[in-house]
Enzyme design. Structure first.
Site, PDB file in Angstrom:
ATOM      1  N   HIS A  94       0.643  -1.269   0.140  1.00 50.06           N
ATOM      2  CA  HIS A  94      -0.094   0.002  -0.022  1.00 50.06           C
ATOM      3  C   HIS A  94       0.856   1.175  -0.051  1.00 50.06           C
ATOM      4  O   HIS A  94       0.454   2.495  -0.552  1.00 50.06           O
ATOM      5  CB  HIS A  94      -0.970   0.040   1.272  1.00 50.06           C
ATOM      6  CG  HIS A  94      -2.179  -1.014   1.161  1.00 50.06           C
ATOM      7  ND1 HIS A  94      -1.623  -2.272   1.617  1.00 50.06           N
ATOM      8  CD2 HIS A  94      -3.275  -1.018   0.798  1.00 50.06           C
ATOM      9  CE1 HIS A  94      -2.903  -2.932   1.271  1.00 50.06           C
ATOM     10  NE2 HIS A  94      -3.786  -2.010   1.014  1.00 50.06           N
ATOM     11  N   ASP A 114      -4.891  -5.587  -8.125  1.00 47.45           N
ATOM     12  CA  ASP A 114      -4.973  -5.014  -6.743  1.00 47.45           C
ATOM     13  C   ASP A 114      -5.307  -3.496  -6.864  1.00 47.45           C
ATOM     14  O   ASP A 114      -5.184  -3.183  -8.140  1.00 47.45           O
ATOM     15  CB  ASP A 114      -3.762  -5.258  -6.055  1.00 47.45           C
ATOM     16  CG  ASP A 114      -4.052  -5.235  -4.282  1.00 47.45           C
ATOM     17  OD1 ASP A 114      -5.227  -4.862  -3.935  1.00 47.45           O
ATOM     18  OD2 ASP A 114      -3.393  -5.665  -3.638  1.00 47.45           O
TER      19      ASP A 114
END
Length: 606
Positions: free
Chosen positions: A252, A325
């Site tokens: 992330h 993702d």
């Protein structure tokens, strides 16, 4: 079922089927097998779509609001700022997106009935387009520590807990129930199960989201959950290909590199993905990680043709949907700009582009890449056909709607909740039990103080953990008090806990990802020094036990959702027997080359 609702649902369904048949001339059945004629009907669909509709079909986007047409003003403002539209219905009309992803923070998942209404509103918007198309609505409902739909839906134990339980039948049952509940609210693609093999205890992003460290054990549980979810009516998605289990960086916030050799990848990371494919997995999610042994260019896997086409498609023989993702994550944005990422992902072999930071930038980048000849329309058609096949398999062309009046016939039923409790009970792992401290005898240890960490609820609807633990003790006849000391307890909080321990028969401490520098260690040692027996409950990573000492007993719960915490208390209090076995090794804190507790460790009551 209410007659009024039935009529409305029937009307919606007939409209959907009519809209689809008008374009294709063929009614598309639900089911996994596609006759040539049905595939031909889907190809006709693709042929009738405008280029703009084709580009949109590749995107799965977030949108704020509890309603597709009448969200709160704050959500309208957020949509205008981030996407340039007011509502989910406007998002579908403007960009023709093929899917929408739900998040709790986007206010999509307030309660089951509302979710069903939102889903229906989105599907109505899909059918109102020039080429009427149902949407594939998705979410991250892994259970355990990643959960978007909360109570009153049934919350199941997470992956590592199921790994500790070791039962493929339980893993399948948990997924089947979870899938049925998602389908009942119109969510038909779930980004689960995690197929990463967590071989790195320091992994900051996977950890208990993984079933464990043994590739074969993980593979068996992944396959069981794939079958469970898909029999429950949702598309399962194994993630994060080619394997995110051995990273020390969170993708992330950065771009992790996996140093596994090609042979190690085949031995450690590949087996769960192979098992998922063999089980008929509907979709696979990519990882924003660099694996030099698989692609020396050091592009993130999401953008790597050698990894996604060479290995996943050609070597593993997978022809289902590949979804990225989130494209808002730093790991995929470090090397290329937001305008290049979606184009490179499609060139690598991706089908669905998930949650770009700026939809207009990403959408126009793909459109312009086709217009300039960098991407062919035939390449888009290939991905769109996979996406439409999945929508048809799920029955969305026949009936994309769900009945809000019937939601609670499936969601959070007594039978589902009882199954969750039973499955959770078989996962709790007893790691330490000095002198047979556990099970606690209510006659000699009736006064319980619960202290510890109170991390925010994964779903926004459970906890706080200390209160949940204390409440569970009280239900079993103990006198229990909760005192939240936090993940980083201050000196003042530690003194307060020590003072509160006076006169108690036992102190239960909920620990959360304890590190060498964590003041949680001081909290435990100060409580131990009071002479009151201390029992610790690891409410996330089981590795905590290596960092603390002096406690009389330790159990691992693997998550701080209510179902796992209540099961842990039943084990501590002797209302259930400990049956869980570690699915990962725990290494010594003072000598990480040595194993403190091996895979399979777990004590029982004599």
């Amino acid at each position: 079922m209410h007659h009024r609702a039935t009529s409305r649902r029937t009307l919606l369904t007939v409209t959907a089927a009519t809209a689809v048949a008008a374009v294709t001339g063929v009614a598309l059945p639900a089911g996994s097998a596609f006759a040539e004629g049905h595939d031909q009907a889907l190809r006709q669909f693709v042929a009738r779509m405008s280029l703009e509709e084709k580009v949109g079909q590749l995107f799965v986007m977030r949108v704020y609001g509890h309603s597709a047409t009448a969200p709160d003003q704050a959500d309208i403002d957020a949509n205008l700022k981030e996407i340039g539209v007011r509502t989910a219905a406007e998002l579908v009309a403007k960009y023709h997106v093929g899917g929408i992803i739900y998040f709790a923070w986007a206010h999509n998942t307030r309660d089951p009935r509302q979710i069903a209404e939102l889903s229906n509103g989105i599907q109505r918007a899909g059918l109102a387009q020039p080429t009427p198309l149902p949407l594939l609505i998705s979410t991250d409902q892994e259970h355990g520590i990643v959960c978007r739909v909360g109570k009153p839906a049934t919350l199941m134990p997470g992956a590592m807990a199921l790994g500790a339980g070791g039962s493929r039948a339980d893993a399948r049952k948990a997924a089947q129930i979870a899938g049925a509940e998602l389908a009942a609210v119109g969510i038909r693609q779930n980004y689960a199960p995690v197929a990463d093999v967590n071989v790195n205890p320091a992994n900051p992003v996977i950890g208990v989201r993984s079933f464990g460290s043994d590739p074969q054990a993980v593979a068996g549980l992944v396959a069981a959950q794939v079958r469970g979810y898909q029999s429950g009516g949702v598309a399962a998605t194994s993630k994060h290909f080619p394997g995110h289990g051995d990273t020390a960086t969170d993708s992330h916030y950065g771009l992790p590199t996996i140093t596994h050799t090609r042979a190690q990848w085949g031995e450690l990371d590949a087996p769960p993905f192979r098992a998922a494919i063999a089980a008929g997995i509907d979709s696979i999610m990519t990882a924003h990680i660099v694996v030099p042994a698989l692609d020396p260019s050091e592009d993130p896997a999401t953008l790597s043709r050698p990894i996604l086409t060479g290995i996943l498609r050609e070597e593993l023989g997978y022809d289902g949907v590949v979804v990225t993702d989130s494209l808002g994550m730093e790991g995929v944005r470090t090397k290329y700009g937001d305008d290049r990422v979606p184009v490179l992902a499609l060139k690598a072999g991706v089908d669905q582009l998930l949650n770009p930071p700026k939809l207009d930038v990403a959408w126009n980048a793909v459109l312009n890449a086709v217009k300039s000849g960098e991407l062919t329309e035939a390449r888009l058609d290939e991905s769109i056909l996979r996406i439409l096949r999945l929508k048809a398999k799920l029955g969305l062309f026949r009936d994309p709607f769900t009945d809000p009046d019937d939601v609670f016939d499936t969601v959070g039923t007594d039978a589902h909740l009882a199954a969750a409790d039973r499955i959770a009970e078989e996962t709790t792992t007893l790691l330490v039990n000095e002198g047979g401290m556990l099970p606690l005898d209510r006659r000699t240890h009736s006064k319980v103080l619960v202290v510890g960490a109170d991390p925010a609820s994964p779903s926004g609807s459970t906890g706080p953990p200390t209160a949940t633990l204390a409440g569970a003790f009280a239900e079993l006849g103990f006198t229990a008090r909760a005192l939240s000391t936090g993940i980083t307890p201050t000196a003042a909080k530690i003194e307060e806990a020590v003072a509160a321990a006076a006169g108690q028969d036992v102190v239960v401490v909920g620990t959360y990802n304890v590190t060498a520098a964590s003041p949680q260690r001081t909290l435990v040692s100060r409580l131990v020094a009071t002479g009151v027996p201390v029992v610790t409950v690891a409410i996330r990573n089981p590795y905590d036990v290596a960092q603390i000492s002096g406690q009389r007993a330790t159990v691992a719960a693997y998550s701080w959702t209510d179902v796992e915490l209540r099961a842990a208390v039943r084990v501590i209090a002797g209302a259930a027997r400990p049956q869980g076995r570690l699915p990962v090794p725990i290494l010594r804190a003072d000598d990480p080359a040595r194993v403190l507790y091996p895979v399979g460790h777990g004590l029982s009551y004599s």
